[in-house]
Scaffold this motif. Structure first.
Motif, PDB file in Angstrom:
ATOM      1  N   ASP A  88     -33.049  -7.162  -5.499  1.00  0.00           N
ATOM      2  CA  ASP A  88     -34.190  -6.923  -6.381  1.00  0.00           C
ATOM      3  C   ASP A  88     -34.524  -8.176  -7.187  1.00  0.00           C
ATOM      4  O   ASP A  88     -33.635  -8.977  -7.483  1.00  0.00           O
ATOM      5  N   ARG A 113     -32.693  -3.074 -16.713  1.00  0.00           N
ATOM      6  CA  ARG A 113     -33.853  -3.949 -16.617  1.00  0.00           C
ATOM      7  C   ARG A 113     -34.185  -4.462 -18.015  1.00  0.00           C
ATOM      8  O   ARG A 113     -34.360  -3.676 -18.938  1.00  0.00           O
ATOM      9  N   ASP A 130     -35.594  -8.152 -10.296  1.00  0.00           N
ATOM     10  CA  ASP A 130     -35.687  -7.843 -11.722  1.00  0.00           C
ATOM     11  C   ASP A 130     -34.373  -8.034 -12.449  1.00  0.00           C
ATOM     12  O   ASP A 130     -34.202  -7.532 -13.562  1.00  0.00           O
ATOM     13  N   GLN A 187     -31.605  -6.690 -11.895  1.00  0.00           N
ATOM     14  CA  GLN A 187     -30.724  -5.513 -11.955  1.00  0.00           C
ATOM     15  C   GLN A 187     -29.546  -5.702 -11.002  1.00  0.00           C
ATOM     16  O   GLN A 187     -28.446  -5.246 -11.281  1.00  0.00           O
TER      17      GLN A 187
HETATM   18 MG    MG Z   1     -35.201  -2.425 -10.711  1.00  0.00          MG
END
Ligand code: MG
Ligand code: UDP
Length: 314
Positions: free
Chosen positions: A92, A198, A94, A96
């Protein structure tokens, strides 16, 4: 090249610079020859400008920009198609997922696995609308596909490149790759990975994803079990349905002849008609499926088997 990291990016402007830093940091001392493929899935914020900047500073970074938002699965597929590494690791964008887990995934691949799936054992998302649906979905997917994983939804996984070459992705299918790959004989393992909340930007999904996952699960289950023999599935139900129709039809007749029950007042007559028609429909659907299966496999010259190795051939 040892490793291609593929990251879908959709409106992640605050995450891009720290993401690049963390990936570089995690792999700096490892000695891996790697590339980082960032796929901009039609972002409408400043993500692309930042990606361009990162790619100018770091030759290992490659960027693909979509014309519009095509979805996470499409973005990952574009990255897979461009990847040159022996092992492909999607992640991902982001923050995470943690790139520090990548060497561990690669070590597991080197033990002889073709797919290593990350498991967010200590997942930092809300319970009711993220973790609970995920627990149910993972149970269902594991049961239906026969490939038992705790966390299909974790993007951080590692694939040997050949495994992805035989898998085409549609819809929201990226999460099902371990199951699809296992269908072509891949050895699948699971490893717990880190997970972070996040910090920047917002999640692109809500509870509505559950429905899409359930629908894709139906497709995958069908593809895994009956795509080369649809008549075996539909024909079987067709025959059962027609037999049930004979039973109810026989009962209707019996009740008329021996119990004086008028046929047109007997609801079993309607049921009989439904069952007989339904059964014929099932069988017809199975036959159409057989025709389609032939078109599907032969138009792409797709074999109905997958070979791991050949000896003294070619
Ligand atoms: Mg995410
Ligand atoms: N993403 C994408 N296209 C989309 C939706 C999401 O490329 O249409 C990317 C997003 O930028 C992120 C990853 O897919 O890098 C996972 O998305 P998100 O974090 O929103 O999902 P969650 O972690 O909430 O399940």
């Amino acid at each position: 090249m040892d490793l291609s990291i593929v990251i879908p990016i959709y409106n992640e402007e605050d995450n891009i610079l720290p993401l690049h830093e963390r990936v570089s940091g995690a792999l700096a001392g490892s000695g891996f020859d790697y590339e980082l493929i960032l796929v901009d899935d039609g972002s409408s914020d400043g993500s692309f400008a930042l990606l361009r900047g990162v790619a100018e500073r770091d030759r290992r970074v490659k960027v693909i920009r979509f014309r519009r938002n095509f979805g996470q699965t499409a973005a990952m597929a574009a990255g897979f198609d461009a990847a040159r590494g022996r092992v492909i690791v999607p992640m991902d964008g982001d923050l995470q997922n943690d790139p520090a887990d990548i060497p561990m995934l690669l070590a597991k691949i080197d033990e002889g696995y073709d797919v290593v799936s990350g498991w967010r054992k200590d997942r930092k998302d809300t319970f009711v609308n993220r973790r609970l649906p995920s627990i149910i979905a993972n149970g269902l997917i594991s049961r239906m596909t026969g490939v038992h994983l705790h966390d299909y939804g974790c993007t951080l996984k590692a694939y040997r490149r050949e495994v992805l070459e035989g898998v085409n992705l549609y819809g929201e299918m990226h999460r099902f790759v371990p199951a699809l790959a296992s269908q072509v004989g891949a050895r699948v393992a699971e490893l717990p990975v880190r997970h972070h909340p996040r910090l920047h930007g917002t999640s692109k999904y809500g509870i509505s994803r559950t429905m899409r996952v359930v629908l894709d699960l139906m497709t995958v289950t069908f593809l895994l079990s009956y795509s080369t023999k649809p008549i075996q599935l539909f024909g079987k139900w067709g025959i059962y349905t027609i037999l049930a129709g004979f039973v109810t039809g026989g009962l209707t007749l019996y009740m008329k002849l021996f119990e004086g029950m008028s046929m047109n007042r007997n609801p079993l007559l309607t049921l009989t008609a439904f069952l007989l028609f339904g059964g014929v429909q099932f069988i017809a659907l199975g036959l159409l499926g057989e025709l389609n299966a032939r078109t599907y496999y032969e138009a792409q010259a797709k074999p109905i088997y997958v070979v791991r190795e050949r000896i003294n051939l070619e």
